[in-house]
Enzyme design. Structure first.
Site, PDB file in Angstrom:
ATOM      1  CB  THR A  68       3.258   9.913   4.584  1.00 56.06           C
ATOM      2  OG1 THR A  68       2.609  11.162   4.297  1.00 56.06           O
ATOM      3  CG2 THR A  68       4.359  10.145   5.613  1.00 56.06           C
ATOM      4  N   GLY A 123      -9.419   7.614  -6.249  1.00 53.44           N
ATOM      5  CA  GLY A 123      -8.180   7.105  -5.684  1.00 53.44           C
ATOM      6  C   GLY A 123      -8.293   5.631  -5.345  1.00 53.44           C
ATOM      7  CB  VAL A 124      -6.245   2.685  -6.351  1.00 49.84           C
ATOM      8  CG1 VAL A 124      -4.900   2.934  -5.696  1.00 49.84           C
ATOM      9  CG2 VAL A 124      -6.517   1.195  -6.485  1.00 49.84           C
ATOM     10  CG  ASP A 125      -6.080   5.917  -1.314  1.00 49.47           C
ATOM     11  OD1 ASP A 125      -6.739   6.279  -2.315  1.00 49.47           O
ATOM     12  OD2 ASP A 125      -5.598   6.733  -0.497  1.00 49.47           O
ATOM     13  NE  ARG A 126     -12.156   8.795  -1.842  1.00 47.78           N
ATOM     14  CZ  ARG A 126     -12.804   9.673  -2.622  1.00 47.78           C
ATOM     15  NH1 ARG A 126     -12.134  10.407  -3.501  1.00 47.78           N
ATOM     16  NH2 ARG A 126     -14.119   9.785  -2.530  1.00 47.78           N
ATOM     17  N   GLY A 179       1.299   4.789   0.066  1.00 48.34           N
ATOM     18  CA  GLY A 179       0.617   6.034   0.376  1.00 48.34           C
ATOM     19  C   GLY A 179       1.494   7.234   0.095  1.00 48.34           C
ATOM     20  CG  ASP A 214      -1.639   1.288   1.478  1.00 47.54           C
ATOM     21  OD1 ASP A 214      -1.706   2.116   0.547  1.00 47.54           O
ATOM     22  OD2 ASP A 214      -2.135   1.486   2.611  1.00 47.54           O
ATOM     23  CE  LYS A 222      -0.553   1.464   7.419  1.00 42.62           C
ATOM     24  NZ  LYS A 222      -1.931   1.318   7.960  1.00 42.62           N
TER      25      LYS A 222
END
Length: 251
Positions: free
Chosen positions: A10, A100-103, A8, A6, A13
């Site tokens: 910042t 956003g792919v994270d969302r 991000g 993941d 992970k």
């Protein structure tokens, strides 16, 4: 066995997972060389079936990770992308790949884990909130600055205010000093985002129950204000598991 990452804004992970268990996990600063993973990943290189990545960082970093994976792990990584429909969730965006792919992955994981209406808050560099109804329909969301960005915007855009963003202590009580006023303002704005999401979701689902799910590096700091919320630290990575099961999510 899979390497899941993941990436991000910042932090990045990562975890090594077999069909049942997480065998290794950790994180490193996004932008740092992925070579720092080589000592721990070395024993797993020949056992990996796939490398699955969610990236919201730059295209340049994506290329760096891709090249490293091909050289060190001898595999082509697959990057998850947002789609119109997957894993029971329907994207609200008219251009689904713009979400956003994270969302997107957070919503897939949240809906699969709860099978009911949910509000998903990710609180890191940015604060994002997405709402899903009981049928898996994405109702849209909100994007705002995270805690550190809020404080930096205030102190960087005004004169004679000195405040270290790392000193934020969350509180909704009126501040009686400049620093406590900043803390109270940032907290109130975040709570306002969450409370508005609750209001908007309830306008759609009425009195039906829903889940409030928090993730992201700063999410735990907001938990005292929402004791019924569930904190799931690896929600994006959990979403990648469902991405693996649906080829339409992937390149």
């Amino acid at each position: 066995m899979y390497l899941e990452m993941d990436m991000g804004n910042t932090r990045t992970k990562w975890r090594i997972r077999d069909s049942c268990n997480v065998l290794e996990r950790g994180f490193f600063d996004t932008g740092a060389s992925p070579k720092i993973l080589e000592p721990v990943l070395g024993p797993y290189v020949k056992k990996l079936h796939g490398i699955w990545i969610a990236n919201v960082a730059s295209k340049e970093l994506e290329c760096t990770i891709k090249n490293w994976a091909q050289i060190f792990l001898h595999r082509q990584p697959i990057f998850a992308r947002s789609r119109a429909v997957a894993a029971g969730v329907k994207n609200a965006y008219s251009e689904p790949d713009r979400l956003g792919v994270d969302r997107w992955l957070c919503m897939l994981a949240a809906y699969q884990l709860t099978n009911r209406a949910s509000i998903v808050l990710s609180l890191g560099t940015a604060a994002t909130i997405d709402m899903i109804d009981n049928n898996g329909k994405h109702l849209g969301g909100f994007i705002g600055p995270g805690l550190a960005l809020m404080a930096r915007a205030l102190t960087g855009g005004t004169n004679r205010i000195e405040f270290n963003p790392g000193d934020i202590i969350l509180s909704t009580n009126p501040g009686q000093s400049t620093s406590s006023g900043i803390c109270a303002g940032c907290t109130s704005m975040l709570c306002g985002l969450v409370d508005n999401a609750v209001k908007q979701l309830c306008a759609v689902i009425g009195d039906e129950p829903f889940e409030l799910i928090f993730t992201g590096g700063d999410a735990i700091r907001l938990m005292p204000f929402y004791p019924s919320a569930r904190l799931i630290n690896e929600l994006v990575l959990d979403g990648l598991v469902y991405a693996m099961q649906d080829e339409k999510l992937l390149e």
